[in-house]
Design an enzyme around this catalytic site. Structure first.
Site, mmCIF file in Angstrom:
data_model
loop_
_atom_site.group_PDB
_atom_site.id
_atom_site.type_symbol
_atom_site.label_atom_id
_atom_site.label_comp_id
_atom_site.label_asym_id
_atom_site.label_seq_id
_atom_site.Cartn_x
_atom_site.Cartn_y
_atom_site.Cartn_z
ATOM 1 N N TYR A 1 8.253 -8.094 -8.459
ATOM 2 C CA TYR A 1 8.478 -6.994 -9.397
ATOM 3 C C TYR A 1 8.997 -7.550 -10.720
ATOM 4 O O TYR A 1 8.587 -7.110 -11.789
ATOM 5 C CB TYR A 1 9.480 -5.987 -8.822
ATOM 6 N N GLU B 1 -5.496 -10.391 3.506
ATOM 7 C CA GLU B 1 -5.881 -11.213 2.359
ATOM 8 C C GLU B 1 -5.483 -12.674 2.537
ATOM 9 O O GLU B 1 -5.862 -13.514 1.714
ATOM 10 C CB GLU B 1 -5.222 -10.663 1.083
ATOM 11 N N ASN C 1 1.363 4.841 -8.090
ATOM 12 C CA ASN C 1 -0.028 4.420 -8.143
ATOM 13 C C ASN C 1 -0.892 5.321 -7.253
ATOM 14 O O ASN C 1 -0.723 5.342 -6.046
ATOM 15 C CB ASN C 1 -0.109 2.960 -7.670
ATOM 16 N N CYS D 1 -1.074 -2.552 -5.488
ATOM 17 C CA CYS D 1 0.384 -2.590 -5.549
ATOM 18 C C CYS D 1 0.987 -3.252 -4.303
ATOM 19 O O CYS D 1 2.145 -3.656 -4.329
ATOM 20 C CB CYS D 1 0.962 -1.197 -5.778
ATOM 21 N N HIS D 2 0.206 -3.408 -3.247
ATOM 22 C CA HIS D 2 0.710 -4.100 -2.056
ATOM 23 C C HIS D 2 0.976 -5.578 -2.340
ATOM 24 O O HIS D 2 1.684 -6.232 -1.584
ATOM 25 C CB HIS D 2 -0.268 -3.954 -0.876
#
Length: 167
Positions: free
Chosen positions: A98, A156, A121, A129-130
């Site tokens: 952040y 991912e 979002n 945003c993850h």
């Protein structure tokens, strides 16, 4: 007019919402859509954009798509739009804190505001945003829940610095 469709996935049933411009919302399983949308529910095949958005989300969830290519219709404050634009620059498989994102939008002191914008979002996953984590590597704040956030990051194969797993 907003149209929505339900998309069953391995992570639960997502809701896709489109308007006359593009994809405007993607809600997680168990998440309630904002009352301001009040979309008409249709089958995914009823609109080419719903069909394409579902195809891309499923491809992302099976690991074969790393970058979404959809027309988006997002609305927010100028600061939220700036944060959402920066979120889209975080590469697949990577994370940013952040604080790091806050520096890009005006200064480290805006880290909490970045968190608020990320929480607002409307297109989580598509606007990733993850991929935001706490400074200490801890998974924090996510509309779909921390278990969902962890699942997406693991999907991912994220290069997460000192990521602390949800237990």
């Amino acid at each position: 007019m907003h149209l929505s469709a339900l998309l069953p996935t391995t992570l639960g049933i997502f809701t896709l919402v489109i308007d006359g411009v593009g994809l405007c919302a993607l809600s997680f399983p168990e998440e309630i859509l904002p009352a301001t949308l009040s979309p008409t529910r249709v089958d995914i095949a009823a609109h080419p954009l719903l069909d394409e958005a579902s195809r891309q989300l499923l491809a992302y969830l099976n690991g074969s798509l790393h970058c979404f290519d959809l027309p988006l219709s997002i609305h927010g404050t100028p600061f939220q739009l700036q944060v959402w634009q920066q979120l889209q620059t975080i590469p697949y498989g990577h994370t940013r804190t952040y604080g790091e994102l806050a520096v890009l939008v005006g200064g480290r002191h805006k880290a909490r505001a970045v968190g608020g914008a990320a929480h607002a979002n409307p297109l989580a996953i598509v606007i990733p945003c993850h991929r935001l984590i706490g400074t200490n590597g801890k998974l924090t704040g996510f509309g779909g829940g921390l278990t969902m956030k962890q699942a997406l990051l693991e999907l991912e194969g994220s290069t997460i610095r000192n990521m602390k797993k949800v237990t």
